[in-house]
Design a protein around this motif. Structure first.
Motif, mmCIF file in Angstrom:
data_model
loop_
_atom_site.group_PDB
_atom_site.id
_atom_site.type_symbol
_atom_site.label_atom_id
_atom_site.label_comp_id
_atom_site.label_asym_id
_atom_site.label_seq_id
_atom_site.Cartn_x
_atom_site.Cartn_y
_atom_site.Cartn_z
ATOM 1 N N LEU A 50 68.720 67.997 83.689
ATOM 2 C CA LEU A 50 67.511 66.989 82.654
ATOM 3 C C LEU A 50 68.340 67.175 81.282
ATOM 4 O O LEU A 50 68.220 65.864 80.721
ATOM 5 C CB LEU A 50 66.482 66.444 82.949
ATOM 6 C CG LEU A 50 66.267 65.663 84.345
ATOM 7 C CD1 LEU A 50 65.152 66.279 85.222
ATOM 8 C CD2 LEU A 50 67.012 65.189 84.496
ATOM 9 N N THR A 55 67.980 64.531 78.482
ATOM 10 C CA THR A 55 66.792 62.894 79.404
ATOM 11 C C THR A 55 65.573 63.034 78.260
ATOM 12 O O THR A 55 65.400 63.808 78.188
ATOM 13 C CB THR A 55 66.588 63.652 80.941
ATOM 14 O OG1 THR A 55 67.803 63.787 81.432
ATOM 15 C CG2 THR A 55 65.750 62.345 81.470
ATOM 16 N N TYR A 56 65.124 61.822 78.653
ATOM 17 C CA TYR A 56 63.835 61.637 78.076
ATOM 18 C C TYR A 56 62.809 62.422 78.405
ATOM 19 O O TYR A 56 62.719 63.114 79.796
ATOM 20 C CB TYR A 56 63.317 59.986 78.278
ATOM 21 C CG TYR A 56 62.120 59.637 77.521
ATOM 22 C CD1 TYR A 56 62.506 59.910 75.968
ATOM 23 C CD2 TYR A 56 60.629 59.409 78.375
ATOM 24 C CE1 TYR A 56 60.860 58.613 75.917
ATOM 25 C CE2 TYR A 56 59.904 58.729 77.727
ATOM 26 C CZ TYR A 56 59.371 58.790 76.561
ATOM 27 O OH TYR A 56 58.843 58.583 76.294
ATOM 28 N N CYS A 57 62.167 63.346 77.034
ATOM 29 C CA CYS A 57 61.168 64.423 77.788
ATOM 30 C C CYS A 57 60.318 64.094 78.726
ATOM 31 O O CYS A 57 59.814 65.096 79.599
ATOM 32 C CB CYS A 57 60.687 64.569 75.990
ATOM 33 S SG CYS A 57 61.644 65.022 75.114
ATOM 34 N N ASP A 58 59.310 62.490 78.644
ATOM 35 C CA ASP A 58 58.408 62.945 79.459
ATOM 36 C C ASP A 58 58.721 62.900 80.822
ATOM 37 O O ASP A 58 57.972 63.075 81.349
ATOM 38 C CB ASP A 58 57.470 61.380 79.530
ATOM 39 C CG ASP A 58 56.391 61.399 79.731
ATOM 40 O OD1 ASP A 58 55.564 62.120 80.067
ATOM 41 O OD2 ASP A 58 56.328 59.916 80.902
ATOM 42 N N ASP A 59 59.980 62.137 81.371
ATOM 43 C CA ASP A 59 60.814 62.504 82.350
ATOM 44 C C ASP A 59 61.191 63.922 82.723
ATOM 45 O O ASP A 59 60.571 64.005 84.022
ATOM 46 C CB ASP A 59 62.089 61.573 82.674
ATOM 47 C CG ASP A 59 62.247 60.242 82.363
ATOM 48 O OD1 ASP A 59 61.116 59.400 82.820
ATOM 49 O OD2 ASP A 59 62.956 59.713 81.887
ATOM 50 N N HIS A 62 57.276 65.443 83.985
ATOM 51 C CA HIS A 62 57.337 65.249 85.202
ATOM 52 C C HIS A 62 58.060 65.979 86.356
ATOM 53 O O HIS A 62 56.975 66.620 87.270
ATOM 54 C CB HIS A 62 57.673 63.816 85.424
ATOM 55 C CG HIS A 62 56.355 62.627 85.208
ATOM 56 N ND1 HIS A 62 55.269 62.114 85.076
ATOM 57 C CD2 HIS A 62 56.298 62.145 83.581
ATOM 58 C CE1 HIS A 62 54.993 61.567 84.511
ATOM 59 N NE2 HIS A 62 55.329 61.223 82.921
ATOM 60 N N GLN A 63 59.229 66.560 86.267
ATOM 61 C CA GLN A 63 59.885 67.124 87.008
ATOM 62 C C GLN A 63 58.775 68.815 87.369
ATOM 63 O O GLN A 63 59.117 68.986 87.854
ATOM 64 C CB GLN A 63 61.027 67.063 86.768
ATOM 65 C CG GLN A 63 62.449 65.450 86.982
ATOM 66 C CD GLN A 63 61.800 65.544 88.592
ATOM 67 O OE1 GLN A 63 61.864 65.942 89.265
ATOM 68 N NE2 GLN A 63 60.982 64.119 88.811
#
Length: 112
Positions: A50, A55-59, A62-63
């Protein structure tokens, strides 16, 4: 995956041989822990991917949180087994130093 309490109670965790403590988990417990750790390893590789893909930091965060939760679950299983077998055995043998050892371990687990 559920954790079987009877499985923990049937294990003898901390036997000493030549002054070395060693855990002895049942085959099922080892399989369960290894499966969980393999899944976590895959999650870590996924997080790396990611980041490489921007990939967008927030995503990503969450991972990471999901992976931390999975790792905490492994620690809880090990801690429960340790308390129900190793710690109980050592206290019954009069080794009260194990209490301080467990307190340090718990402090490390909850340290944020």
């Amino acid at each position: 995956m559920s954790f079987n309490e009877e499985e923990v109670l049937d294990e003898s965790c901390c036997t000493t041989a030549a002054n070395q403590r060693k855990s002895h988990h049942s085959t099922q417990t080892k399989k369960n822990l290894i499966t969980r750790l393999n899944r976590i390893e895959g999650q870590i590789r996924g997080i790396k991917g990611l980041i490489e893909k921007d990939t967008y930091c927030d995503d990503v965060i969450h991972q990471i949180a999901s992976t931390q939760s999975a790792l905490n679950s492994v620690a809880k299983i090990l801690l429960e087994g340790h308390l129900k077998s190793c710690v109980v055995e050592r206290i019954q043998e009069g080794d009260l130093e194990v209490i301080d050892e467990v307190l340090v371990t718990i402090q490390k687990l909850i340290k944020k």
